[in-house]
Design an enzyme around this catalytic site. Sequence first.
Site, PDB file in Angstrom:
ATOM      1  CB  THR A  69      46.297  56.843  45.118  1.00 57.54           C
ATOM      2  OG1 THR A  69      45.329  56.291  45.983  1.00 57.54           O
ATOM      3  CG2 THR A  69      46.532  58.294  45.468  1.00 57.54           C
ATOM      4  NE  ARG A  91      41.677  54.494  54.920  1.00 54.70           N
ATOM      5  CZ  ARG A  91      42.504  54.808  53.931  1.00 54.70           C
ATOM      6  NH1 ARG A  91      42.063  55.494  52.897  1.00 54.70           N
ATOM      7  NH2 ARG A  91      43.752  54.443  53.967  1.00 54.70           N
ATOM      8  CB  VAL A  92      39.746  60.361  55.894  1.00 58.76           C
ATOM      9  CG1 VAL A  92      40.588  61.335  55.076  1.00 58.76           C
ATOM     10  CG2 VAL A  92      38.274  60.748  55.803  1.00 58.76           C
ATOM     11  N   GLY A  93      42.099  58.564  54.334  1.00 57.25           N
ATOM     12  CA  GLY A  93      43.524  58.234  54.301  1.00 57.25           C
ATOM     13  C   GLY A  93      44.395  59.469  54.305  1.00 57.25           C
ATOM     14  CG  ASP A  94      48.189  59.081  52.418  1.00 55.24           C
ATOM     15  OD1 ASP A  94      47.316  58.249  52.075  1.00 55.24           O
ATOM     16  OD2 ASP A  94      49.197  59.309  51.731  1.00 55.24           O
ATOM     17  CB  THR A 135      50.494  56.544  46.000  1.00 55.88           C
ATOM     18  OG1 THR A 135      49.745  55.317  45.906  1.00 55.88           O
ATOM     19  CG2 THR A 135      51.847  56.357  45.325  1.00 55.88           C
ATOM     20  N   GLY A 136      50.098  55.065  48.917  1.00 54.01           N
ATOM     21  CA  GLY A 136      50.412  53.889  49.728  1.00 54.01           C
ATOM     22  C   GLY A 136      49.396  53.765  50.842  1.00 54.01           C
ATOM     23  CG  MET A 137      48.144  50.659  54.352  1.00 51.72           C
ATOM     24  SD  MET A 137      46.503  50.563  53.623  1.00 51.72           S
ATOM     25  CE  MET A 137      46.485  48.863  53.108  1.00 51.72           C
ATOM     26  N   GLY A 138      47.545  54.651  53.611  1.00 46.18           N
ATOM     27  CA  GLY A 138      47.423  55.962  54.241  1.00 46.18           C
ATOM     28  C   GLY A 138      47.590  55.970  55.745  1.00 46.18           C
TER      29      GLY A 138
END
Length: 313
Positions: free
Chosen positions: A178, A206-209, A229-232
């Site tokens: 990202t 699916r939507v992340g952060d 950046t990372g696991m949302g």
Amino acid sequence: MSKPFSIAIHGGAGTILREKMTQELQDEFLHQLEKSLRAGHKVLAQGGSAVDAVVSAVTVMEDSPLFNAGKGAVMTSKEMVEMDASIMDGQDHNVGAIAGVQHIKNPIHLARQVMQDSEHVFLIGEGAEAFAFDNGYAFTEQDYFFTERRYEQLLRMKQAQGFALSESEYPDDDKHGTVGAVALDQQGNLAAATSTGGVTNKQYGRVGDSPIIGAGTYAENGNVAVSCTGMGEFFIRKMVAGDVAARMRYLQEDIATACDTIIQGELKRIGGEGGLVAMDAQGQAHFSMNSSGMYRGAIDTVGNLTVKIYSDE
Ligand code: ASP
């Protein structure tokens, strides 16, 4: 003499190991990071806005197949790309965000367009694309985003029946991430931008952060600009970007303390892997990560350029 200005970027965090990195790939990453920084810095040097600078920097990374955004976006379980992006202007707290777009070459441009030309702040899927095409965006076929590496990565992830950061060591170790940028312009304005393909083999929809203001992105003049950046799933639960700003605003913590307290403490405690780039009102950048690496770089207020990959650098 011009007022201080500065830019910092990330190209994704995750398990990035020296022993698995080739010299050639490493050089290419460093080259793209530098290209992105120089694009954003040029805007600032010419007196341009922090918003334009972060968009320029992110665009370079969206156009590179190396990063998990735009051209290099990872694939969903349906073998498609669905991209998310957001931008925040610290001057007026204006924001623009999009999620789940499939046919937009540069999602960060659309996020800015939503911020500047829509009455709304967050558009998703078909509606976001309809807004884009109404505003003259070209329809980009999914083929443009297809890369052999991403497809193989997806197949391996499907076999493992999981989903993961693009920089995940297992079951794939391709290095992509990202992207995000933060900047301070000569007028003293801060801005932050983030763009992503999300996580490999994600459930479609699916939507992340990254497109969520206060989770993956935040900017506030006089305080801080942040891109994560990372696991949302974890960054959303901990409202990471907004929490950095809140700690600095209410507790008067310095940028390093605020960022590290969250990334190494709060976030890590619930199992959240990743990192962020932040910039304070003086243009001082700080990188924080709890993963083995994060592609990152900055050009500081005196013009020094640095680009790094591993957490021990
Ligand atoms: N934060 C992104 C997401 O969860 C993924 C990443 O940073 O690589 O969508």
